[in-house]
Design an enzyme around this catalytic site. Structure first.
Site, PDB file in Angstrom:
ATOM      1  N   ILE A  20       0.853  -1.192   0.000  1.00  0.00           N
ATOM      2  CA  ILE A  20       0.000   0.000   0.000  1.00  0.00           C
ATOM      3  C   ILE A  20       0.890   1.242   0.000  1.00  0.00           C
ATOM      4  O   ILE A  20       0.613   2.219  -0.707  1.00  0.00           O
ATOM      5  CB  ILE A  20      -0.950  -0.037   1.224  1.00  0.00           C
ATOM      6  CG1 ILE A  20      -2.021  -1.110   1.005  1.00  0.00           C
ATOM      7  CG2 ILE A  20      -1.583   1.337   1.462  1.00  0.00           C
ATOM      8  CD1 ILE A  20      -2.988  -1.306   2.143  1.00  0.00           C
ATOM      9  N   ILE A  97       2.871  -0.005   8.387  1.00  0.00           N
ATOM     10  CA  ILE A  97       3.653  -1.137   8.915  1.00  0.00           C
ATOM     11  C   ILE A  97       2.799  -1.966   9.867  1.00  0.00           C
ATOM     12  O   ILE A  97       2.088  -1.408  10.713  1.00  0.00           O
ATOM     13  CB  ILE A  97       4.886  -0.584   9.669  1.00  0.00           C
ATOM     14  CG1 ILE A  97       5.884   0.019   8.680  1.00  0.00           C
ATOM     15  CG2 ILE A  97       5.531  -1.663  10.534  1.00  0.00           C
ATOM     16  CD1 ILE A  97       7.057   0.727   9.324  1.00  0.00           C
ATOM     17  N   ALA A 100       2.582  -9.631  12.696  1.00  0.00           N
ATOM     18  CA  ALA A 100       2.271 -10.577  13.777  1.00  0.00           C
ATOM     19  C   ALA A 100       2.809 -11.923  13.330  1.00  0.00           C
ATOM     20  O   ALA A 100       2.759 -12.246  12.133  1.00  0.00           O
ATOM     21  CB  ALA A 100       0.772 -10.673  14.013  1.00  0.00           C
ATOM     22  N   TYR A 162      -9.214 -12.224  10.943  1.00  0.00           N
ATOM     23  CA  TYR A 162      -8.306 -11.091  11.181  1.00  0.00           C
ATOM     24  C   TYR A 162      -7.657 -11.195  12.564  1.00  0.00           C
ATOM     25  O   TYR A 162      -6.566 -10.674  12.798  1.00  0.00           O
ATOM     26  CB  TYR A 162      -9.058  -9.764  11.013  1.00  0.00           C
ATOM     27  CG  TYR A 162      -8.137  -8.614  10.685  1.00  0.00           C
ATOM     28  CD1 TYR A 162      -7.350  -8.627   9.536  1.00  0.00           C
ATOM     29  CD2 TYR A 162      -8.020  -7.520  11.540  1.00  0.00           C
ATOM     30  CE1 TYR A 162      -6.498  -7.580   9.239  1.00  0.00           C
ATOM     31  CE2 TYR A 162      -7.172  -6.467  11.242  1.00  0.00           C
ATOM     32  CZ  TYR A 162      -6.413  -6.512  10.097  1.00  0.00           C
ATOM     33  OH  TYR A 162      -5.556  -5.476   9.806  1.00  0.00           O
ATOM     34  N   LYS A 169      -5.113  -3.503  15.777  1.00  0.00           N
ATOM     35  CA  LYS A 169      -5.658  -2.320  15.084  1.00  0.00           C
ATOM     36  C   LYS A 169      -6.550  -1.502  16.018  1.00  0.00           C
ATOM     37  O   LYS A 169      -6.597  -0.272  15.906  1.00  0.00           O
ATOM     38  CB  LYS A 169      -6.433  -2.733  13.826  1.00  0.00           C
ATOM     39  CG  LYS A 169      -5.552  -3.312  12.713  1.00  0.00           C
ATOM     40  CD  LYS A 169      -4.446  -2.369  12.272  1.00  0.00           C
ATOM     41  CE  LYS A 169      -3.755  -2.837  11.000  1.00  0.00           C
ATOM     42  NZ  LYS A 169      -2.490  -2.112  10.731  1.00  0.00           N
ATOM     43  N   LYS A 199      -4.694  -6.969  -1.957  1.00  0.00           N
ATOM     44  CA  LYS A 199      -3.801  -8.134  -1.971  1.00  0.00           C
ATOM     45  C   LYS A 199      -2.331  -7.698  -1.869  1.00  0.00           C
ATOM     46  O   LYS A 199      -1.765  -7.175  -2.834  1.00  0.00           O
ATOM     47  CB  LYS A 199      -4.028  -8.915  -3.265  1.00  0.00           C
ATOM     48  CG  LYS A 199      -3.757 -10.377  -3.106  1.00  0.00           C
ATOM     49  CD  LYS A 199      -4.249 -11.154  -4.295  1.00  0.00           C
ATOM     50  CE  LYS A 199      -3.626 -12.528  -4.250  1.00  0.00           C
ATOM     51  NZ  LYS A 199      -3.502 -13.118  -5.557  1.00  0.00           N
ATOM     52  N   THR A 200      -1.735  -7.894  -0.714  1.00  0.00           N
ATOM     53  CA  THR A 200      -0.326  -7.532  -0.483  1.00  0.00           C
ATOM     54  C   THR A 200       0.338  -8.678   0.274  1.00  0.00           C
ATOM     55  O   THR A 200      -0.321  -9.637   0.666  1.00  0.00           O
ATOM     56  CB  THR A 200      -0.211  -6.268   0.391  1.00  0.00           C
ATOM     57  OG1 THR A 200      -0.800  -6.553   1.665  1.00  0.00           O
ATOM     58  CG2 THR A 200      -0.903  -5.062  -0.219  1.00  0.00           C
ATOM     59  N   ALA A 202       1.500  -8.576   3.400  1.00  0.00           N
ATOM     60  CA  ALA A 202       0.941  -8.659   4.751  1.00  0.00           C
ATOM     61  C   ALA A 202      -0.442  -9.313   4.705  1.00  0.00           C
ATOM     62  O   ALA A 202      -0.783 -10.119   5.574  1.00  0.00           O
ATOM     63  CB  ALA A 202       0.852  -7.274   5.381  1.00  0.00           C
TER      64      ALA A 202
HETATM   65  N1  LIG Z   1      -3.540  -5.088   2.594  1.00  0.00           N
HETATM   66  C1  LIG Z   1      -4.665  -4.859   3.222  1.00  0.00           C
HETATM   67  O1  LIG Z   1      -5.710  -5.449   2.906  1.00  0.00           O
HETATM   68  C2  LIG Z   1      -4.726  -3.856   4.335  1.00  0.00           C
HETATM   69  C3  LIG Z   1      -5.978  -3.371   4.730  1.00  0.00           C
HETATM   70  C4  LIG Z   1      -6.028  -2.452   5.768  1.00  0.00           C
HETATM   71  C5  LIG Z   1      -4.865  -2.025   6.380  1.00  0.00           C
HETATM   72  N2  LIG Z   1      -3.653  -2.533   5.960  1.00  0.00           N
HETATM   73  C6  LIG Z   1      -2.448  -2.068   6.639  1.00  0.00           C
HETATM   74  O2  LIG Z   1      -1.609  -1.411   5.709  1.00  0.00           O
HETATM   75  C7  LIG Z   1      -0.282  -1.446   6.206  1.00  0.00           C
HETATM   76  C8  LIG Z   1       0.670  -1.896   5.101  1.00  0.00           C
HETATM   77  O3  LIG Z   1       0.452  -3.251   4.788  1.00  0.00           O
HETATM   78  P1  LIG Z   1       0.426  -3.818   3.288  1.00  0.00           P
HETATM   79  O4  LIG Z   1      -0.860  -4.521   3.131  1.00  0.00           O
HETATM   80  O5  LIG Z   1       0.843  -2.787   2.336  1.00  0.00           O
HETATM   81  O6  LIG Z   1       1.518  -4.989   3.353  1.00  0.00           O
HETATM   82  P2  LIG Z   1       3.120  -4.975   3.149  1.00  0.00           P
HETATM   83  O7  LIG Z   1       3.563  -6.325   3.570  1.00  0.00           O
HETATM   84  O8  LIG Z   1       3.461  -4.557   1.779  1.00  0.00           O
HETATM   85  O9  LIG Z   1       3.615  -3.870   4.179  1.00  0.00           O
HETATM   86  C9  LIG Z   1       3.910  -4.157   5.526  1.00  0.00           C
HETATM   87  C10 LIG Z   1       5.208  -3.433   5.814  1.00  0.00           C
HETATM   88  O10 LIG Z   1       5.566  -3.576   7.200  1.00  0.00           O
HETATM   89  C11 LIG Z   1       6.984  -3.608   7.216  1.00  0.00           C
HETATM   90  N3  LIG Z   1       7.508  -4.095   8.503  1.00  0.00           N
HETATM   91  C12 LIG Z   1       7.162  -5.222   9.177  1.00  0.00           C
HETATM   92  N4  LIG Z   1       7.916  -5.324  10.297  1.00  0.00           N
HETATM   93  C13 LIG Z   1       8.717  -4.229  10.348  1.00  0.00           C
HETATM   94  C14 LIG Z   1       9.716  -3.758  11.243  1.00  0.00           C
HETATM   95  N5  LIG Z   1      10.059  -4.435  12.348  1.00  0.00           N
HETATM   96  N6  LIG Z   1      10.366  -2.582  10.959  1.00  0.00           N
HETATM   97  C15 LIG Z   1      10.055  -1.877   9.846  1.00  0.00           C
HETATM   98  N7  LIG Z   1       9.115  -2.277   8.946  1.00  0.00           N
HETATM   99  C16 LIG Z   1       8.462  -3.443   9.200  1.00  0.00           C
HETATM  100  C17 LIG Z   1       7.341  -4.534   6.063  1.00  0.00           C
HETATM  101  O11 LIG Z   1       8.699  -4.416   5.706  1.00  0.00           O
HETATM  102  C18 LIG Z   1       6.386  -3.995   5.010  1.00  0.00           C
HETATM  103  O12 LIG Z   1       7.009  -2.946   4.292  1.00  0.00           O
HETATM  104  C19 LIG Z   1      -0.314  -2.333   7.442  1.00  0.00           C
HETATM  105  O13 LIG Z   1      -0.466  -1.538   8.603  1.00  0.00           O
HETATM  106  C20 LIG Z   1      -1.570  -3.150   7.230  1.00  0.00           C
HETATM  107  O14 LIG Z   1      -2.112  -3.684   8.413  1.00  0.00           O
HETATM  108  C21 LIG Z   1      -3.564  -3.429   4.956  1.00  0.00           C
END
Ligand SMILES: NC(=O)c1ccc[n+]([C@@H]2O[C@H](COP(=O)([O-])OP(=O)(O)OC[C@H]3O[C@@H](n4cnc5c(N)ncnc54)[C@H](O)[C@@H]3O)[C@@H](O)[C@H]2O)c1
Length: 268
Positions: A20, A97, A100, A162, A169, A199-200, A202
Site C-alpha cells: 500500500i 507497517i 504478527a 483477522y 488495530k 492483496k499484499t 501482509a
Molecule cells: N492489505 C490490506 O488489505 C490492508 C488493509 C487495511 C490495512 N492494511 C495495513 O496497511 C499497512 C501496510 O500493509 P500492506 O498490506 O501494504 O503490506 P506490506 O507487507 O506490503 O507492508 C507491511 C510493511 O511492514 C513492514 N515491517 C514489518 N515489520 C517491520 C519492522 N520491524 N520494521 C520496519 N518495517 C516493518 C514490512 O517491511 C512492510 O514494508 C499495514 O499496517 C496493514 O495492516 C492493509
C-alpha cells in the site's frame, strides 16, 4: 496535479510493488511531494529488502532511502536524524507497517501466545507512537504536519480470520486519537486510513483473505474492492492543506463497507 507541491514527507512500509505504501508514494510523488523512504533491514547475508525498496522507489527521486527496524527505538531515532539531515523540516509521515507471527495470527485470538501478542503490539502499534515521537520535532513549518497510519475495520468489529491483528488495530486506532489530542497544539494532525482489503504481502498472512475480497465486492455500498491507489488518494488529501482541520479521524476507504449492519439476509 500538484496538491502536495512544496511538501516533504517520509514513507515507512514499502516492501515491494504491491505494498500500500508504494501506491501511496507514487500518488504523492505525482502530486509534487518530495519523499524519503525507510526499509526493514535485512537479516544476515541477504540484501533483498533494501534492494527491493531501492528498485521500487528509484523513479520517485527519493531524497533518502535508509534502514529502520521499528522494533528498535535506536533505529527510529537514527532514521529520523538522517531524515532531518537529508530533508530539513518535514510535512508528513506515512506509517504503513504491521506484523504478527503467522502462528499467532492463524490461531483463535484467545490462543495467541504471550510473545506473539507482544510482538504484534510492538511492531503494529508501539512503533506508531515511537515514530510520532521522533517525527513531531521535525514538523516545524508554519502549516504544522500530518502523521497517518494504516488500519483496518477488524479493529472495530470482528472480521473472522483477522484475529490478533484486529486487537492490534483497535489499539492503533486509539493511539491515533490520543496522539492527535496531544500533538494538536503543535498543529500536527494525526489520522488513520481504514483500507478495505488489498492483496499484499501482509494480507497473505490473514486467513480468509479471499473471502474478504468477495464480501466487499458483493456487500459494500459501492459493490467494488478498493485499490492501493484509492488509499494513496486519501493519504494525499490528509497530508495536503485541504486536510488542515481533520485530525483524530479514522478515514474509511472501503467502498462504504463499514456502514453496513448486516450485509445480507439469509433468505436474500
Ligand atoms: N492489505 C490490506 O488489505 C490492508 C488493509 C487495511 C490495512 N492494511 C495495513 O496497511 C499497512 C501496510 O500493509 P500492506 O498490506 O501494504 O503490506 P506490506 O507487507 O506490503 O507492508 C507491511 C510493511 O511492514 C513492514 N515491517 C514489518 N515489520 C517491520 C519492522 N520491524 N520494521 C520496519 N518495517 C516493518 C514490512 O517491511 C512492510 O514494508 C499495514 O499496517 C496493514 O495492516 C492493509
Amino acid at each position: 496535479m500538484g496538491l502536495l507541491k512544496g511538501k516533504r514527507g517520509v514513507i515507512m512500509g514499502v516492501a515491494n510493488e504491491r505494498s500500500i505504501a508504494t501506491a501511496v508514494a507514487r500518488l504523492m510523488h505525482r502530486e509534487g511531494a518530495e519523499l524519503a523512504f525507510s526499509y526493514l533491514p535485512d537479516v544476515g547475508e541477504r540484501s533483498r529488502n533494501e534492494q527491493r525498496v531501492r528498485d521500487v522507489t528509484k523513479d520517485l527521486s527519493p531524497l533518502l532511502v535508509a534502514s529502520c527496524d521499528v522494533g528498535q527505538d535506536e533505529d527510529i531515532q537514527k532514521f529520523f536524524a538522517q531524515v532531518q539531515e537529508a530533508m530539513g523540516p518535514i510535512d508528513f509521515v506515512i506509517h504503513s507497517i504491521a506484523y504478527a507471527p503467522t502462528e499467532d495470527l492463524k490461531c483463535p485470538t484467545h490462543q495467541a501466545s504471550r510473545n506473539g501478542f507482544a510482538s504484534a503490539m510492538d511492531i503494529s502499534v508501539y512503533s506508531f507512537l515511537a515514530v510520532a515521537r521522533y517525527a513531531a520535532p521535525l514538523m516545524t513549518r508554519e502549516g504544522g504536519g500530518s502523521i497517518c497510519a494504516m488500519t483496518y475495520f477488524g479493529g472495530e468489529k470482528v472480521m473472522p480470520g483477522y484475529n490478533l491483528m484486529g486487537v492490534a488495530k483497535a489499539a492503533l486506532d486509539t493511539s491515533v486519537r490520543y496522539t492527535a489530542s496531544e500533538l494538536g497544539a503543535q498543529k500536527i494532525r494525526v489520522n488513520a486510513i481504514s483500507a478495505g482489503p488489498v492483496k499484499t504481502l501482509a494480507a497473505s498472512a490473514v486467513g480468509d483473505f479471499k473471502k474478504m475480497l468477495g464480501l466487499y465486492e458483493n456487500s459494500s455500498p459501492l459493490k467494488s474492492n478498493i485499490t492501493a491507489e484509492d488509499v494513496g488518494a486519501a493519504a494525499a488529501f490528509l497530508a495536503s492543506d485541504y486536510g488542515r482541520m481533520t485530525t483524530g479521524e479514522i478515514l474509511h476507504v472501503d467502498g462504504g463497507y463499514h456502514i453496513m449492519g448486516v450485509t445480507q439476509y439469509a433468505d436474500a
